[in-house]
Design a protein around this motif. Structure first.
Motif, PDB file in Angstrom:
ATOM      1  N   TYR A 139       0.866  -1.173   0.000  1.00 21.62           N
ATOM      2  CA  TYR A 139       0.000   0.000   0.000  1.00 21.62           C
ATOM      3  C   TYR A 139       0.904   1.224   0.000  1.00 21.62           C
ATOM      4  O   TYR A 139       1.374   1.654   1.046  1.00 21.62           O
ATOM      5  CB  TYR A 139      -0.904  -0.033   1.232  1.00 21.62           C
ATOM      6  N   ASP A 140       1.149   1.767  -1.181  1.00 22.23           N
ATOM      7  CA  ASP A 140       2.149   2.812  -1.366  1.00 22.23           C
ATOM      8  C   ASP A 140       1.554   4.170  -0.987  1.00 22.23           C
ATOM      9  O   ASP A 140       1.049   4.914  -1.828  1.00 22.23           O
ATOM     10  CB  ASP A 140       2.623   2.811  -2.820  1.00 22.23           C
ATOM     11  N   LEU A 141       1.646   4.495   0.279  1.00 22.58           N
ATOM     12  CA  LEU A 141       1.062   5.717   0.828  1.00 22.58           C
ATOM     13  C   LEU A 141       2.069   6.867   0.807  1.00 22.58           C
ATOM     14  O   LEU A 141       3.283   6.640   0.663  1.00 22.58           O
ATOM     15  CB  LEU A 141       0.631   5.466   2.283  1.00 22.58           C
ATOM     16  N   ILE A 158       2.903  -0.230   7.940  1.00 26.42           N
ATOM     17  CA  ILE A 158       2.138  -1.464   7.772  1.00 26.42           C
ATOM     18  C   ILE A 158       1.721  -1.651   6.318  1.00 26.42           C
ATOM     19  O   ILE A 158       1.358  -2.757   5.907  1.00 26.42           O
ATOM     20  CB  ILE A 158       0.909  -1.476   8.701  1.00 26.42           C
ATOM     21  N   GLY A 159       1.767  -0.578   5.523  1.00 23.45           N
ATOM     22  CA  GLY A 159       1.450  -0.696   4.106  1.00 23.45           C
ATOM     23  C   GLY A 159       2.443  -1.540   3.335  1.00 23.45           C
ATOM     24  O   GLY A 159       2.121  -2.055   2.260  1.00 23.45           O
ATOM     25  N   ILE A 160       3.644  -1.692   3.869  1.00 17.08           N
ATOM     26  CA  ILE A 160       4.642  -2.562   3.216  1.00 17.08           C
ATOM     27  C   ILE A 160       4.336  -3.984   3.669  1.00 17.08           C
ATOM     28  O   ILE A 160       5.145  -4.687   4.282  1.00 17.08           O
ATOM     29  CB  ILE A 160       6.075  -2.124   3.584  1.00 17.08           C
ATOM     30  N   HIS A 161       3.127  -4.400   3.361  1.00 18.43           N
ATOM     31  CA  HIS A 161       2.568  -5.579   3.999  1.00 18.43           C
ATOM     32  C   HIS A 161       3.080  -6.872   3.380  1.00 18.43           C
ATOM     33  O   HIS A 161       3.151  -7.904   4.060  1.00 18.43           O
ATOM     34  CB  HIS A 161       1.039  -5.529   3.921  1.00 18.43           C
ATOM     35  N   ILE A 182      -0.313  -0.827  -4.579  1.00 23.14           N
ATOM     36  CA  ILE A 182      -1.584  -0.121  -4.696  1.00 23.14           C
ATOM     37  C   ILE A 182      -1.384   1.294  -4.163  1.00 23.14           C
ATOM     38  O   ILE A 182      -0.867   1.481  -3.061  1.00 23.14           O
ATOM     39  CB  ILE A 182      -2.691  -0.812  -3.866  1.00 23.14           C
ATOM     40  N   THR A 183      -1.778   2.279  -4.963  1.00 23.16           N
ATOM     41  CA  THR A 183      -1.698   3.659  -4.503  1.00 23.16           C
ATOM     42  C   THR A 183      -2.951   4.011  -3.712  1.00 23.16           C
ATOM     43  O   THR A 183      -3.931   3.256  -3.704  1.00 23.16           O
ATOM     44  CB  THR A 183      -1.553   4.620  -5.687  1.00 23.16           C
ATOM     45  N   LEU A 184      -2.934   5.164  -3.075  1.00 25.97           N
ATOM     46  CA  LEU A 184      -4.089   5.593  -2.281  1.00 25.97           C
ATOM     47  C   LEU A 184      -5.351   5.723  -3.140  1.00 25.97           C
ATOM     48  O   LEU A 184      -6.407   5.189  -2.761  1.00 25.97           O
ATOM     49  CB  LEU A 184      -3.767   6.904  -1.566  1.00 25.97           C
TER      50      LEU A 184
END
Length: 354
Positions: free
Chosen positions: A276-278, A289-292, A322-324
């Motif tokens: 999850y590339d925030l 946690i986005g680097i899941h 996945i981008t925001l």
């Protein structure tokens, strides 16, 4: 930290074909073992720079309310909720035994944080371990994950059961009512482990007792109304954000689900979990946690080392990325299509049946 390349290893890739994908995942597990060691000083600093701002924001929200500015208190609840999410992520790392080198330090910090996050630490740690051990396995669904039906299973349901699943998957239920129910009610009993001995019950009841003492003390100190106006919005926003993050980490179009005979933990970890590339500030606030996908493949890596992994191995950035804006479209993906090996919407499933 320098990259370590094993001899005669296959080059990394970004697809998830059966067989080769599993070999790639095992390759990365060997690489990632070099990032597991936590730093005690760094962990203490991370805990302080999370807890102190949370206390300061909570106090500011109460002060604003005491001056008659409830609207300001509600605005302050937004960043305060973010820091509470970060505190939960520290508890999450404790549950994996990664925040400190010693188990006792991890467990007791996790138990104390569990009172603040309304999450019984020992019970949650056990459920979360099952999630890591079964994520993406169609034959082992049910604990620590979001209920996901296959297209065939959904089509075989009665009309009432379909309606119930649709309601469960509705955004207002999934991301508003659901988080409130999960943290305020469901976590008060050891669901999933009701007959698993005394340990889950002790964890849950001890956490409930701690919560009751903290709530009673704060209500006595500032008043019932002030406590509810200040703390409930913070807790609700944090719960909603936490459920959203968990959802996006596994509920994206090209995640991986397999039946037991074809499922491997390594493949499901790397290709069934998103990156999850925030924006950088959100990565910090959510403790990376986005680097899941990296976390699931090597859950013993402390969260503050996950960005170092991507820096040293940029080829991992594109796996499950996945981008925001893209993540918002994941809400409509509700059924696993085994024929297409992807998550689909109710509309897609209905169209495919015609």
């Amino acid at each position: 930290m320098a990259a370590v390349q094993p001899k005669d290893s296959a080059p990394p890739r970004t697809g998830h074909d059966q067989g080769r994908a599993t070999a790639d995942a095992r390759y990365w597990m060997q690489i990632l073992s070099n990032y597991r060691t936590p730093s005690r000083m760094r962990s203490i600093v991370e805990l302080v720079i999370t807890a102190v701002p949370l206390v300061a924001l909570w106090t500011a929200a109460w002060f604003a309310f005491s001056l008659g500015h409830a609207w300001a208190s509600l605005l302050i609840a937004i960043p305060a909720g973010g820091f509470l999410v970060r505190l939960f992520m520290i508890q999450h790392d404790c549950g994996h035994g990664t925040f400190f080198a010693g188990r006792q330090a991890n467990d007791w910090v996790g138990r104390v944080l569990g009172v603040l996050t309304l999450t019984p630490y020992d019970w949650w740690r056990r459920a979360h371990a099952i999630h890591h051990a079964t994520s993406g396995n169609l034959d082992r669904r049910g604990i620590g994950d979001i209920d996901t039906l296959t297209v065939r299973e959904y089509q075989a349901l009665s009309a009432f059961a379909r309606l119930r699943y649709r309601l469960y998957r509705h955004p207002l239920v999934m991301f508003v009512a659901g988080p409130a129910y999960l943290f305020f009610l469901q976590h008060r009993l050891p669901f999933g482990f009701m007959r698993a001995g005394w340990s889950p019950w002790i964890s849950t009841m001890a956490t409930n007792l701690g919560i009751a003492l903290v709530v009673a003390g704060l209500m006595w100190l500032i008043g019932i109304q002030a406590f509810l106006v200040v703390h409930l919005p913070i807790m609700l926003l944090a719960a909603m954000a936490g459920v959203w993050l968990f959802y996006v980490q596994h509920q994206f179009e090209h995640t991986v689900w397999e039946r037991d005979g074809r499922w491997t933990q390594q493949q499901a970890a790397l290709y069934g979990s998103s990156h999850y590339d925030l924006p950088a500030w959100l990565h910090w606030l959510t403790a990376n946690i986005g680097i899941h996908h990296v976390h699931h493949l090597s859950s013993r890596i402390p969260y503050y080392r996950l960005p170092v992994v991507l820096r040293d191995h940029p080829e991992l950035r594109e796996i499950g990325r996945i981008t925001l804006p893209e993540s918002l479209r994941c809400v409509r993906l509700v059924l696993w299509d085994e024929a297409q090996s992807r998550l689909v919407s109710f509309r897609d499933a209905r169209a495919a049946r015609r």
